[in-house]
Design an enzyme around this catalytic site. Structure first.
Site, PDB file in Angstrom:
ATOM      1  N   LYS A  51       7.657 -68.056  29.166  1.00 24.74           N
ATOM      2  CA  LYS A  51       9.014 -67.109  28.973  1.00 24.74           C
ATOM      3  C   LYS A  51       8.316 -65.973  28.398  1.00 24.74           C
ATOM      4  O   LYS A  51       7.289 -65.578  27.644  1.00 24.74           O
ATOM      5  CB  LYS A  51       9.878 -67.847  28.091  1.00 24.74           C
ATOM      6  CG  LYS A  51       9.299 -67.921  26.605  1.00 24.74           C
ATOM      7  CD  LYS A  51      10.457 -69.002  25.793  1.00 24.74           C
ATOM      8  CE  LYS A  51       9.846 -69.302  24.451  1.00 24.74           C
ATOM      9  NZ  LYS A  51      10.678 -70.161  23.600  1.00 24.74           N
ATOM     10  N   TYR A 276       2.005 -38.135   9.503  1.00 27.20           N
ATOM     11  CA  TYR A 276       3.469 -37.758   8.991  1.00 27.20           C
ATOM     12  C   TYR A 276       3.805 -38.466   7.651  1.00 27.20           C
ATOM     13  O   TYR A 276       3.229 -39.303   7.269  1.00 27.20           O
ATOM     14  CB  TYR A 276       4.433 -38.565   9.810  1.00 27.20           C
ATOM     15  CG  TYR A 276       4.408 -38.155  11.281  1.00 27.20           C
ATOM     16  CD1 TYR A 276       4.714 -36.831  11.735  1.00 27.20           C
ATOM     17  CD2 TYR A 276       4.300 -38.974  12.469  1.00 27.20           C
ATOM     18  CE1 TYR A 276       5.000 -36.425  13.028  1.00 27.20           C
ATOM     19  CE2 TYR A 276       4.302 -38.418  13.656  1.00 27.20           C
ATOM     20  CZ  TYR A 276       4.711 -37.114  14.004  1.00 27.20           C
ATOM     21  OH  TYR A 276       4.821 -36.909  15.302  1.00 27.20           O
TER      22      TYR A 276
HETATM   23  C1  LIG Z   1       9.972 -71.064  23.093  1.00 20.48           C
HETATM   24  C2  LIG Z   1      10.009 -72.564  23.249  1.00 20.48           C
HETATM   25  C3  LIG Z   1       9.093 -73.440  23.159  1.00 20.48           C
HETATM   26  C4  LIG Z   1       7.577 -72.955  22.739  1.00 20.48           C
HETATM   27  O1  LIG Z   1       7.925 -72.635  21.232  1.00 20.48           O
HETATM   28  P1  LIG Z   1       6.452 -72.375  20.571  1.00 20.48           P
HETATM   29  O2  LIG Z   1       6.998 -72.356  19.157  1.00 20.48           O
HETATM   30  O3  LIG Z   1       6.137 -70.786  20.997  1.00 20.48           O
HETATM   31  O4  LIG Z   1       5.362 -73.342  20.876  1.00 20.48           O
HETATM   32  C5  LIG Z   1       9.266 -74.784  23.525  1.00 20.48           C
HETATM   33  N1  LIG Z   1      10.567 -75.135  23.694  1.00 20.48           N
HETATM   34  C6  LIG Z   1      11.594 -74.290  23.973  1.00 20.48           C
HETATM   35  C7  LIG Z   1      12.779 -74.835  24.222  1.00 20.48           C
HETATM   36  C8  LIG Z   1      11.283 -73.098  23.682  1.00 20.48           C
HETATM   37  O5  LIG Z   1      12.470 -72.133  23.724  1.00 20.48           O
END
Ligand SMILES: *Cc1c(COP(=O)(O)O)cnc(C)c1O
Length: 385
Positions: A51, A276
């Site tokens: 994702k 800055y």
């Molecule tokens: C983002 C997510 C993960 C992975 O989580 P991490 O902490 O990055 O390992 C697993 N399951 C779901 C449903 C998520 O949204």
């Protein structure tokens, strides 16, 4: 223009780093190593989370590098079971690049989105009776995953409210059933409580849920903190795959190396200020390099007077405020010329600025640091550095 008439985007975009001002070296062999470590530790196949464009690392390239099947490559021997995403646009980008592997959308979809998910052969996470019925009515007996909320209170059906779903579940059984931990790496007691709630929900569903349904619970934090392997049949690591957390504990290798060139150099005198707001004054004569990366690239402004970069293997402090396009660093104690490459995250020679360390200096989570890297630093995929 008809869908499909566009050429698939290149899986490994090329970037001529010889002339680039800033770029992101992504080490695909480190990525594969990390996936192997997590797979061995979990003891079950992975549903790797890609994702948010693989936490900024590049979803198509990550899936391809890990051996997920694409039109131009069969599934690799150590390929993950599938990939996890959060929006249908992410699924579409993968499909357009030729990905033929399993894609699970773990975020709830709106009812109106289900036909598009169906068209993209995405496995949706469902938990409402009407959505399960609609998914079934779309035809093809397509797989889906039942999402159970055991305390995260973000998505899915409450663990103690699954009974009314039994009929819909029995009529069109899910391929998988999952929950998500809220504090896996911080509290084993909370993880145990969520696991017990998950087990209760499965008991309530009883024979409505086939025993073949793949159970998946573990995120990176859970995989990292368990003494034994993951429960269920799949695990869902994200941040650990990209070595954003647990790198030292698990022997993960740095995936992301943010590089930028020195584009200007000057000598300042004692008492003169840099950047800055004049928040830094030279304590004596100093040599200052201007590096072509700023907060518009994702190098957080909080690293003002706090960050450190590697130049020719030497740690050089960021002096003055991070600006939109540039930072200034004190290079008094290293040699450096116009065009010299600075490493802002990752390894240079034998020294390494881990993602976790830079995130701590920037006062953000490693997740935010990675997803905050912008397209102005194009990723360059290489095996090994
Ligand atoms: C983002 C997510 C993960 C992975 O989580 P991490 O902490 O990055 O390992 C697993 N399951 C779901 C449903 C998520 O949204």
């Amino acid at each position: 223009m008809a869908i499909g008439s566009l050429a698939a985007p290149p899986i490994y975009p090329t970037c001529e780093t010889d002339f680039a001002r800033a770029w992101l070296d992504v080490d695909v062999s480190a990525l594969r190593h990390n996936a192997d470590v997590l797979r061995a530790r979990a003891g079950v196949p992975l549903l790797v989370m890609v994702k948010a464009n693989s936490y900024g690392v590049g979803a198509v390239a990550v899936a391809h590098a890990l051996g997920v099947p694409f039109v131009d490559q069969p599934a690799g021997a150590r390929a993950p079971w599938g990939v996890g995403i959060a929006s249908l646009d992410e699924a579409e980008a993968l499909r357009e690049a030729g990905c033929t592997g399993r894609i699970v959308c773990l975020q709830p979809l709106l009812p109106d989105e289900l036909p598009r998910a169906h068209g993209l052969t995405v496995r949706p996470a469902l938990h409402r009776h009407a959505d399960i019925a609609q998914w079934r009515a779309l035809g093809g007996d397509r797989p889906w995953h039942l999402s159970i909320d055991t305390g995260m209170a973000r998505a899915g059906v409450r663990w103690d409210a699954v009974a009314p779903l039994a009929e819909a579940v029995a009529a069109h059984p899910p391929e998988g059933v999952f929950t998500h931990f809220h504090s896996a790496d911080e509290s084993i007691a909370s993880r145990d409580q969520q696991e017990a709630r998950f087990a209760d929900a499965l008991t309530t569903l009883g024979p409505a849920l086939p025993s073949t349904a793949l159970r998946h619970l573990d995120n990176s934090g859970a995989i990292a903190t368990r003494a034994v392997g993951s429960p269920g049949q799949l695990a869902r690591p994200g941040i650990a795959l990209y070595a954003g957390m647990f790198a030292a504990e698990l022997g993960l290798r740095q995936v992301v190396h943010l590089r930028a060139r020195v584009i200007d150099l000057r000598d300042v005198r004692e008492g003169e200020s840099v950047s800055y707001g004049a928040t830094w004054q030279a304590p004596g004569p100093r040599r200052i390099a201007t590096v072509a990366c700023g907060y518009a690239d994702g190098y957080r402004r909080h690293l003002s007077n706090a960050g450190v970069v590697l130049i020719n293997g030497v740690r050089c402090p960021v002096v003055g405020r991070v600006t939109m396009d540039m930072i200034m660093v004190d290079v008094t104690h290293t040699s450096c010329d116009l065009g010299t490459v600075a490493t802002l995250i990752g390894r240079d020679g034998t020294d390494e600025l881990s993602t976790e360390m830079v995130a701590a200096l920037a006062d953000v989570s490693p997740y935010e640091l990675l997803v905050g890297l912008t397209l102005r630093v194009p990723p360059v995929y290489k095996a090994g550095f």
